[in-house]
Write a protein that holds these residues in place. Structure first.
Motif, PDB file in Angstrom:
ATOM      1  N   ILE A  24       0.844  -1.209   0.000  1.00 24.43           N
ATOM      2  CA  ILE A  24       0.000   0.000   0.000  1.00 24.43           C
ATOM      3  C   ILE A  24       0.873   1.250   0.000  1.00 24.43           C
ATOM      4  O   ILE A  24       0.586   2.218  -0.702  1.00 24.43           O
ATOM      5  CB  ILE A  24      -0.991   0.001   1.190  1.00 24.43           C
ATOM      6  CG1 ILE A  24      -1.933  -1.212   1.101  1.00 24.43           C
ATOM      7  CG2 ILE A  24      -1.804   1.292   1.213  1.00 24.43           C
ATOM      8  CD1 ILE A  24      -2.838  -1.400   2.309  1.00 24.43           C
ATOM      9  N   ALA A  25       1.973   1.218   0.768  1.00 25.12           N
ATOM     10  CA  ALA A  25       2.872   2.374   0.779  1.00 25.12           C
ATOM     11  C   ALA A  25       3.452   2.622  -0.616  1.00 25.12           C
ATOM     12  O   ALA A  25       3.652   3.757  -1.020  1.00 25.12           O
ATOM     13  CB  ALA A  25       3.987   2.169   1.801  1.00 25.12           C
ATOM     14  N   ARG A  26       3.694   1.534  -1.371  1.00 26.84           N
ATOM     15  CA  ARG A  26       4.335   1.668  -2.679  1.00 26.84           C
ATOM     16  C   ARG A  26       3.334   2.016  -3.783  1.00 26.84           C
ATOM     17  O   ARG A  26       3.613   2.862  -4.627  1.00 26.84           O
ATOM     18  CB  ARG A  26       5.051   0.359  -3.022  1.00 26.84           C
ATOM     19  CG  ARG A  26       6.153   0.525  -4.049  1.00 26.84           C
ATOM     20  CD  ARG A  26       7.033  -0.700  -4.132  1.00 26.84           C
ATOM     21  NE  ARG A  26       6.446  -1.766  -4.903  1.00 26.84           N
ATOM     22  CZ  ARG A  26       6.374  -3.049  -4.527  1.00 26.84           C
ATOM     23  NH1 ARG A  26       6.837  -3.424  -3.358  1.00 26.84           N
ATOM     24  NH2 ARG A  26       5.826  -3.959  -5.307  1.00 26.84           N
ATOM     25  N   LEU A  27       2.182   1.351  -3.770  1.00 25.26           N
ATOM     26  CA  LEU A  27       1.228   1.491  -4.879  1.00 25.26           C
ATOM     27  C   LEU A  27       0.026   2.350  -4.547  1.00 25.26           C
ATOM     28  O   LEU A  27      -0.643   2.857  -5.451  1.00 25.26           O
ATOM     29  CB  LEU A  27       0.698   0.103  -5.281  1.00 25.26           C
ATOM     30  CG  LEU A  27       1.707  -0.958  -5.704  1.00 25.26           C
ATOM     31  CD1 LEU A  27       1.001  -2.299  -5.851  1.00 25.26           C
ATOM     32  CD2 LEU A  27       2.359  -0.556  -7.018  1.00 25.26           C
ATOM     33  N   GLY A  28      -0.293   2.459  -3.284  1.00 25.67           N
ATOM     34  CA  GLY A  28      -1.565   3.056  -2.879  1.00 25.67           C
ATOM     35  C   GLY A  28      -2.579   1.944  -2.656  1.00 25.67           C
ATOM     36  O   GLY A  28      -2.495   0.889  -3.286  1.00 25.67           O
ATOM     37  N   GLU A  30      -5.891   1.719  -3.331  1.00 29.65           N
ATOM     38  CA  GLU A  30      -6.818   1.406  -4.431  1.00 29.65           C
ATOM     39  C   GLU A  30      -6.144   0.532  -5.483  1.00 29.65           C
ATOM     40  O   GLU A  30      -6.783  -0.327  -6.083  1.00 29.65           O
ATOM     41  CB  GLU A  30      -7.336   2.687  -5.086  1.00 29.65           C
ATOM     42  CG  GLU A  30      -8.240   3.550  -4.211  1.00 29.65           C
ATOM     43  CD  GLU A  30      -9.588   2.915  -3.909  1.00 29.65           C
ATOM     44  OE1 GLU A  30      -9.974   1.949  -4.590  1.00 29.65           O
ATOM     45  OE2 GLU A  30     -10.247   3.383  -2.959  1.00 29.65           O
ATOM     46  N   ALA A  31      -4.852   0.755  -5.707  1.00 28.05           N
ATOM     47  CA  ALA A  31      -4.151   0.020  -6.770  1.00 28.05           C
ATOM     48  C   ALA A  31      -3.758  -1.395  -6.336  1.00 28.05           C
ATOM     49  O   ALA A  31      -3.541  -2.264  -7.168  1.00 28.05           O
ATOM     50  CB  ALA A  31      -2.909   0.788  -7.213  1.00 28.05           C
ATOM     51  N   HIS A 107       2.936   6.222   6.726  1.00 21.18           N
ATOM     52  CA  HIS A 107       2.553   6.701   5.406  1.00 21.18           C
ATOM     53  C   HIS A 107       1.137   6.216   5.057  1.00 21.18           C
ATOM     54  O   HIS A 107       0.281   7.004   4.654  1.00 21.18           O
ATOM     55  CB  HIS A 107       3.571   6.148   4.400  1.00 21.18           C
ATOM     56  CG  HIS A 107       3.521   6.807   3.073  1.00 21.18           C
ATOM     57  ND1 HIS A 107       4.064   8.050   2.839  1.00 21.18           N
ATOM     58  CD2 HIS A 107       2.977   6.410   1.893  1.00 21.18           C
ATOM     59  CE1 HIS A 107       3.853   8.383   1.573  1.00 21.18           C
ATOM     60  NE2 HIS A 107       3.205   7.405   0.981  1.00 21.18           N
ATOM     61  N   MET A 111      -2.193   8.566   4.552  1.00 22.06           N
ATOM     62  CA  MET A 111      -2.624   8.770   3.179  1.00 22.06           C
ATOM     63  C   MET A 111      -3.935   8.123   2.830  1.00 22.06           C
ATOM     64  O   MET A 111      -4.608   8.540   1.913  1.00 22.06           O
ATOM     65  CB  MET A 111      -1.556   8.226   2.223  1.00 22.06           C
ATOM     66  CG  MET A 111      -0.345   9.095   2.174  1.00 22.06           C
ATOM     67  SD  MET A 111      -0.881  10.820   1.974  1.00 22.06           S
ATOM     68  CE  MET A 111      -0.432  11.487   3.574  1.00 22.06           C
ATOM     69  N   ARG A 114      -8.816   8.360   3.157  1.00 20.73           N
ATOM     70  CA  ARG A 114      -9.816   8.566   2.097  1.00 20.73           C
ATOM     71  C   ARG A 114     -10.529   7.282   1.674  1.00 20.73           C
ATOM     72  O   ARG A 114     -11.594   7.326   1.092  1.00 20.73           O
ATOM     73  CB  ARG A 114      -9.123   9.179   0.871  1.00 20.73           C
ATOM     74  CG  ARG A 114      -8.040   8.261   0.311  1.00 20.73           C
ATOM     75  CD  ARG A 114      -7.176   8.888  -0.763  1.00 20.73           C
ATOM     76  NE  ARG A 114      -6.110   7.960  -1.153  1.00 20.73           N
ATOM     77  CZ  ARG A 114      -5.059   8.283  -1.885  1.00 20.73           C
ATOM     78  NH1 ARG A 114      -4.911   9.524  -2.302  1.00 20.73           N
ATOM     79  NH2 ARG A 114      -4.140   7.405  -2.196  1.00 20.73           N
ATOM     80  N   GLY A 166       6.768  14.511  10.088  1.00 16.84           N
ATOM     81  CA  GLY A 166       7.505  14.818   8.856  1.00 16.84           C
ATOM     82  C   GLY A 166       8.907  14.245   8.826  1.00 16.84           C
ATOM     83  O   GLY A 166       9.487  14.086   7.753  1.00 16.84           O
ATOM     84  N   VAL A 169       9.735  11.511   6.360  1.00 16.03           N
ATOM     85  CA  VAL A 169       9.858  11.805   4.930  1.00 16.03           C
ATOM     86  C   VAL A 169      11.329  11.865   4.505  1.00 16.03           C
ATOM     87  O   VAL A 169      11.698  11.391   3.439  1.00 16.03           O
ATOM     88  CB  VAL A 169       9.143  13.130   4.579  1.00 16.03           C
ATOM     89  CG1 VAL A 169       9.365  13.520   3.126  1.00 16.03           C
ATOM     90  CG2 VAL A 169       7.653  13.023   4.869  1.00 16.03           C
ATOM     91  N   TRP A 170      12.157  12.448   5.351  1.00 20.54           N
ATOM     92  CA  TRP A 170      13.552  12.635   4.924  1.00 20.54           C
ATOM     93  C   TRP A 170      14.556  11.815   5.733  1.00 20.54           C
ATOM     94  O   TRP A 170      15.673  11.590   5.273  1.00 20.54           O
ATOM     95  CB  TRP A 170      13.932  14.125   4.983  1.00 20.54           C
ATOM     96  CG  TRP A 170      13.677  14.732   6.337  1.00 20.54           C
ATOM     97  CD1 TRP A 170      12.555  15.423   6.717  1.00 20.54           C
ATOM     98  CD2 TRP A 170      14.530  14.689   7.478  1.00 20.54           C
ATOM     99  NE1 TRP A 170      12.659  15.801   8.031  1.00 20.54           N
ATOM    100  CE2 TRP A 170      13.863  15.369   8.522  1.00 20.54           C
ATOM    101  CE3 TRP A 170      15.798  14.140   7.730  1.00 20.54           C
ATOM    102  CZ2 TRP A 170      14.414  15.498   9.797  1.00 20.54           C
ATOM    103  CZ3 TRP A 170      16.336  14.275   9.008  1.00 20.54           C
ATOM    104  CH2 TRP A 170      15.647  14.948  10.013  1.00 20.54           C
TER     105      TRP A 170
END
Lengths: 209, 209
Positions: A24-28, A30-31, A107, A111, A114, A166, A169-170
Motif C-alpha cells: 500500500i505504501a508503494r502502490l496506494g 486502491e491500486a 505513510h 494517506m 480517504r 515529517g 519523509v527525509w
C-alpha cells in the motif's frame, strides 16, 4: 495440532500485514489487489480472506493497530511528573521514535483515510483525537502554569505533530544524523516553538528525577 | 480556425489537469486509469494522449508545474530587504497561501513521487531543493546576523516546511479560523521556533516600509 495451526495462522497473518503495509505504501490502497498481496505473501488469495474478509477490513486493521500501538507506547512513555516541560519532552521523544520505526505504516495511516468507510473513518479519527488530546492537555497545562507561551493550543498541537511526523519523509538511518541527534534538535525546536521558559537539558534532568 | 482549435485545446488540457489532480488525490496515481480520466473530462481516451503521451508524463507535468508555480510565487513575494525576519515572514505567508489554494495538487506532489521514473524524480527534487534552499539561506543569514537561534539549518528548514504544509491536512475555509488568523499563528510559532529576537508584529512593519 490445533495449536500448531494457530501458530502458523498467526505467522501468516503477521506476514499479510507486513506485506500489505509495504504494497500500500508503494502502490496506494486502491491500486493494490488482494491477489497481488497473496502472491507477495506466497499464499492462495482464499487464505487471505480467512484473516481479512474484505480489503477494507485489512486497511482498517492496519490503521487501527497503528493508532492503538501509538496510544499504547505513549501510555508506557508518559511520565508521572505533572511538569509540562518534562511531559512535552517525553511526548516528542516517543512520537519521533515510534514513527521512525514505522515509516511505511505511518505513510499508509496518513494517506489512506480517504479509502475508509464513514463508520471506520470515525473510529480511526477517535483514536487520533485521543492521542492529540494528550498533547493538547500538556500544552494547556503548560500555558496555564506560565511555563509555555501559546497562542492557540489546537493549532500548536497540529503544527508540532506534523513537524515531528515529517521526520519520516527525509530521515534515513545511517545518514548524516542519528535518531538521538534528530530528536535532540526537534526537542529544542519544540521547546522554543511553545515558548518554554526552561532549556531542554534541564527538562531532561527533571524527567530523570 | 487553427486559433480556435488551439484555444479549445488549451481549455481541454486545463480540464485534463484539473480532473487528473482530483482523481489522483482521491484514488492514488496507480489506481487512476487514463480511460477513467477521459470519462471524467468527457473526451475520448485518444484525445488525452495528444496532450500527455503517457500517464507518467501527465503526473510529471502536474508535479513540475506545481513546483515551478511555487518558485514563481516566491519570486514575486520575496521582499527586497536583507532583513531575515521580514524575509522569513514573507516565506511563511507565501508558503501557506500557495498550498491552501492547491490542496489536492500538494497532496499529489507529496505522495506520488514514488511513481516517477528516476530521471523525472531527479528533476522534481531539483526544483524542491531550489525552493528549500531559499529558506535555508534566510535561516543561515538570520543565524549569522544573530537574529535567529538555530541548531541545524537543514533540520529547521524541513521542520518548518512540514509544519506549514501540514495546514492543508486540517484547514477548511469557513471553519473556526480564517487563512489570515491561521497564518498569524503560524508566523508567531515560526518566529519562536527560530528563536527570533523580534516579535512578528515588528517584522511585519519592517516589511511594510
Amino acid at each position: 495440532m490445533a495449536r500448531t495451526t494457530g501458530s502458523d495462522g498467526e505467522k501468516t497473518e503477521a506476514a499479510v500485514r507486513e506485506a500489505a503495509v509495504g504494497l500500500i505504501a508503494r502502490l496506494g490502497y486502491e491500486a493494490m489487489s488482494m491477489r497481488q498481496l497473496a502472491a507477495e505473501v506466497g499464499v492462495q488469495a482464499a487464505a487471505l480472506y480467512r484473516y481479512f474478509p474484505t480489503k477494507e477490513e485489512l486497511l482498517f486493521t492496519l490503521m487501527r493497530e497503528h493508532m492503538e500501538g501509538l496510544l499504547e507506547s505513549w501510555g508506557t512513555a508518559r511520565p508521572i511528573t505533572p511538569d509540562p516541560v518534562a511531559r512535552l519532552a517525553a511526548y516528542v521523544e516517543n512520537h519521533i521514535a515510534f514513527h521512525i520505526e514505522r515509516r511505511h505504516a505511518t505513510h499508509v495511516s496518513n494517506m489512506e483515510l480517504r479509502s475508509l468507510s464513514h463508520e471506520r473513518l470515525t473510529q480511526i479519527l477517535k483514536l487520533r483525537t485521543a492521542y492529540e488530546k494528550e498533547l493538547r492537555a500538556i500544552l494547556r497545562d503548560g500555558a496555564e502554569a506560565g511555563a509555555f507561551e501559546i497562542d492557540d493550543v489546537g493549532l500548536t498541537a497540529m503544527a508540532l505533530i506534523q513537524m515531528m511526523t515529517g521526520v519520516i519523509v527525509w530521515f534515513r538511518p545511517g545518514e548524516r544524523l542519528s535518531i538521538a541527534e534528530v530528536t535532540t534538535t526537534y526537542l529544542s525546536m519544540t521547546m522554543r516553538l511553545v515558548g518554554a521558559k526552561i532549556a531542554y537539558s534541564d527538562a531532561r534532568q527533571l524527567r530523570m528525577r
